[in-house]
Each structure stands twice: as structure tokens, then as C-alpha cells.
Design an enzyme around this catalytic site. Structure first.
Site: not given
Ligand code: ASP
Length: 153
Positions: A8, A36-37, A39
Site C-alpha cells: 500500500t 478478497r477486499v 482495507d
Molecule cells: N492493506 C492492504 C490490504 O490488506 C495491503 C497493503 O498494505 O498493501 O489489502
């Protein structure tokens, strides 16, 4: 696969007129389940901005961030008077408590939050070491900051 199997990018901004903004983008977790979704696309979980208070965004295991409505929680803590740093610490602590309550394995989990308030104060905190964020202020060289963590490894 290690615990850094995610990517992210979150950015929080405050302009000269005091307007707050935030974005985040991610490909999610490596080897995620189909459909999957995480956060990041959920306002309140991976990103939250309240123009009168502050903004926060998250990285790491999205399921855990969603469970505590993480970015909203960070902004809410700032609304209650905590600094951006304290607010991030309190959100990570809450995630840790949820793990303890469920007696769930935490060994493969990383979570990080960054926060910015209306006064331009910044903060960040992670579950584990190894997380950094950059701060850019007008007229100053950008700074890369090592983030403190709740766990030591
Ligand atoms: N927070 C993101 C997710 O769970 C993963 C990430 O930090 O890239 O999809």
C-alpha cells in the site's frame, strides 16, 4: 513469503489554506484469495480524512485494520485530543488487544498507520519494526522517518 507481502502507498496532505486530503492505493496482499477486499478501498479502514480534524491511512494486513476500523479510529483519537503519534499508537495497541482476545497468531502480521492533523503535526506507528514514512514540508528537505513499533521484532 514474508510478512512484507503487501504494497500500500498512502499519502496525507495539508495545503497552505489548511485543507486536508488523503489517498491510498494497493494491489492488496500477495497470494490473496480471489475476491478478497482489503482495507485500502474501504473508507474508514484503510483511509479516513476529516477536514476539521486530521487524516490517517494504513498499511499491512487489511483484515486486522478493518476489524478496528483503523483509520477512522486514528482520526477519532485525534478528535478526542490525542496527537497524531498517540492516535496511531492507540490504534495499533487496539489491534494487538484484539489478537490477544482471540488468542490468534500474530507472528505473520504487520500493521502500520500514518496520521496528519489539522495543525500539520504528523505521527506513525507500526506493530513491528521496519516501517518508514516520508515527511515533506514546504521549504525543507524531505525527511525519511523510522517508525517506532509495539513489538520489537
Ligand atoms: N492493506 C492492504 C490490504 O490488506 C495491503 C497493503 O498494505 O498493501 O489489502
Amino acid at each position: 513469503m514474508n510478512i512484507e507481502n503487501h504494497d500500500t502507498i498512502g499519502q496525507l496532505s495539508l495545503d497552505e489554506e489548511g485543507r486536508l486530503a488523503g489517498i491510498c492505493t494497493t494491489s492488496g496482499m500477495a497470494f490473496k484469495m480471489r475476491g478478497r477486499v482489503g482495507d485500502s478501498p474501504i473508507i474508514g479502514a484503510g483511509l479516513y480524512v476529516d477536514g476539521a480534524i486530521g487524516a490517517a491511512t494504513a498499511t499491512g494486513h487489511g483484515e486486522e485494520v478493518i476489524r478496528v476500523v483503523g483509520s477512522y479510529r486514528v482520526v477519532s483519537e485525534m478528535e478526542r485530543g490525542f496527537s497524531p503519534q498517540e492516535a496511531c499508537e492507540r490504534a495499533v495497541q487496539k489491534i494487538y488487544e484484539f489478537f490477544e482476545r482471540r488468542s490468534a497468531g500474530i507472528q505473520d502480521t504487520q500493521i502500520g498507520f500514518i496520521a496528519l492533523d489539522k495543525r500539520g503535526r504528523t505521527g506513525a506507528y507500526a506493530l513491528r519494526p521496519g516501517f518508514q514514512y516520508a515527511v515533506a514540508r514546504k521549504g525543507l528537505a524531505p525527511e525519511l522517518v523510522d517508525v517506532q513499533s509495539l513489538l520489537k521484532s
